[in-house]
Design a protein around this motif. Structure first.
Motif, short mmCIF file in Angstrom:
data_model
loop_
_atom_site.label_atom_id
_atom_site.label_comp_id
_atom_site.label_asym_id
_atom_site.label_seq_id
_atom_site.Cartn_x
_atom_site.Cartn_y
_atom_site.Cartn_z
N UNK A 112 -17.38 0.50 -9.65
CA UNK A 112 -16.71 1.51 -8.83
C UNK A 112 -17.71 2.53 -8.29
N UNK A 113 -18.70 2.86 -9.10
CA UNK A 113 -19.72 3.82 -8.67
C UNK A 113 -20.51 3.27 -7.48
N UNK A 118 -21.37 3.17 -1.49
CA UNK A 118 -21.30 2.45 -0.22
C UNK A 118 -20.12 2.90 0.63
N UNK A 119 -19.42 3.95 0.16
CA UNK A 119 -18.25 4.51 0.86
C UNK A 119 -17.14 3.47 1.04
N UNK A 120 -16.97 2.64 0.05
CA UNK A 120 -15.92 1.64 0.05
C UNK A 120 -14.73 2.13 -0.77
N UNK A 121 -13.55 1.65 -0.45
CA UNK A 121 -12.35 2.07 -1.18
C UNK A 121 -12.39 1.62 -2.63
N UNK A 128 -1.04 6.62 -1.56
CA UNK A 128 -0.39 6.27 -0.30
C UNK A 128 -1.21 5.32 0.56
N UNK A 129 -2.53 5.47 0.53
CA UNK A 129 -3.42 4.63 1.33
C UNK A 129 -4.66 4.27 0.54
N UNK A 130 -5.32 3.19 0.96
CA UNK A 130 -6.60 2.85 0.35
C UNK A 130 -7.53 4.04 0.47
N UNK A 131 -8.24 4.33 -0.59
CA UNK A 131 -9.09 5.53 -0.53
C UNK A 131 -10.38 5.35 -1.31
N UNK A 132 -11.38 6.10 -0.92
CA UNK A 132 -12.68 6.06 -1.60
C UNK A 132 -12.65 7.03 -2.77
#
Length: 202
Positions: free
Chosen positions: A169-170, A175-178, A188-192
């Motif tokens: 996850x780190x 990489x600014x991925x969800x 509510x939405x995919x989030x980083x």
């Protein structure tokens, strides 16, 4: 075991599952207590930190009256519908009048009744510290009438799954991925994981 339709059952202080379906889509949620209640009971009643292999619980007798009362309270309360739990959502005060052994046995039954009621009935692979409690796993298998596999059997060290997951996850955060999704945390939405700010010394 097939590579899909798998439930990873993580039995830590709290029990949670991650389900991967036949299309490799996943969902996750907390199911209820894991080791938290039994560990708390053992620490209060003995000099041990936990019930190794569930031997103390195995030697006790379930108090059916207290078990049924506790389950009725749980399943008829809003806490039953939570997606995420904290160990403080549960307590052992109901069982305080029991012997060490009977209390441990009753707590195990309380724990597995909740897990069995919520777990996805698919191929189950256990991880987390609770996978080592042979009696808990045995009672859960008996309740759901399904064999539970151990993640260690797949040449994966179950003691490091959680730390490796957080490392993964780190990296995704870097990489600014969800890392959080409606199907897992209920957001509510995919989030980083948020914005990373680097503080550089001059």
């Amino acid at each position: 075991i097939k590579k899909n339709n798998v439930v990873f059952l993580n039995i830590g202080g709290i029990t949670n599952e991650t389900f991967i379906d036949e299309k490799y889509k996943f969902s996750a949620k907390d199911l209820g207590p894991g080791n938290c209640l039994l560990d708390s009971w053992i620490r209060q009643k003995t000099k041990n930190r936990y019930d190794k292999d569930g031997l103390i619980a195995r030697s006790g007798k379930v108090n059916k009256i207290l078990l049924d009362q506790s389950l009725d309270i749980y399943f008829n309360n809003e806490i039953n519908n939570k997606r995420s739990y904290d160990i403080n959502d549960f307590d052992i005060s109901t069982f305080r009048g029991l012997s060490v052994e009977d209390g441990a046995a009753t707590i195990i039954e309380y724990t597995i009744e909740i897990i069995a009621n919520k777990i996805s009935s698919k191929n189950i692979i256990a991880c987390g510290g609770g996978r080592k409690n042979k009696y808990l796993v045995e009672r859960l298998e008996n309740k759901i009438k399904k064999k539970i596999l151990n993640i260690d059997d797949f040449k994966i060290d179950g003691d490091f799954v959680e730390s490796q997951a957080f490392a993964y996850l780190a990296i995704r955060s870097l990489l600014n991925l969800d890392i959080s999704f409606p199907s897992t945390t209920g957001c509510n939405n995919d989030t980083t994981g948020g914005t990373i700010i680097w503080l550089l010394k001059k």
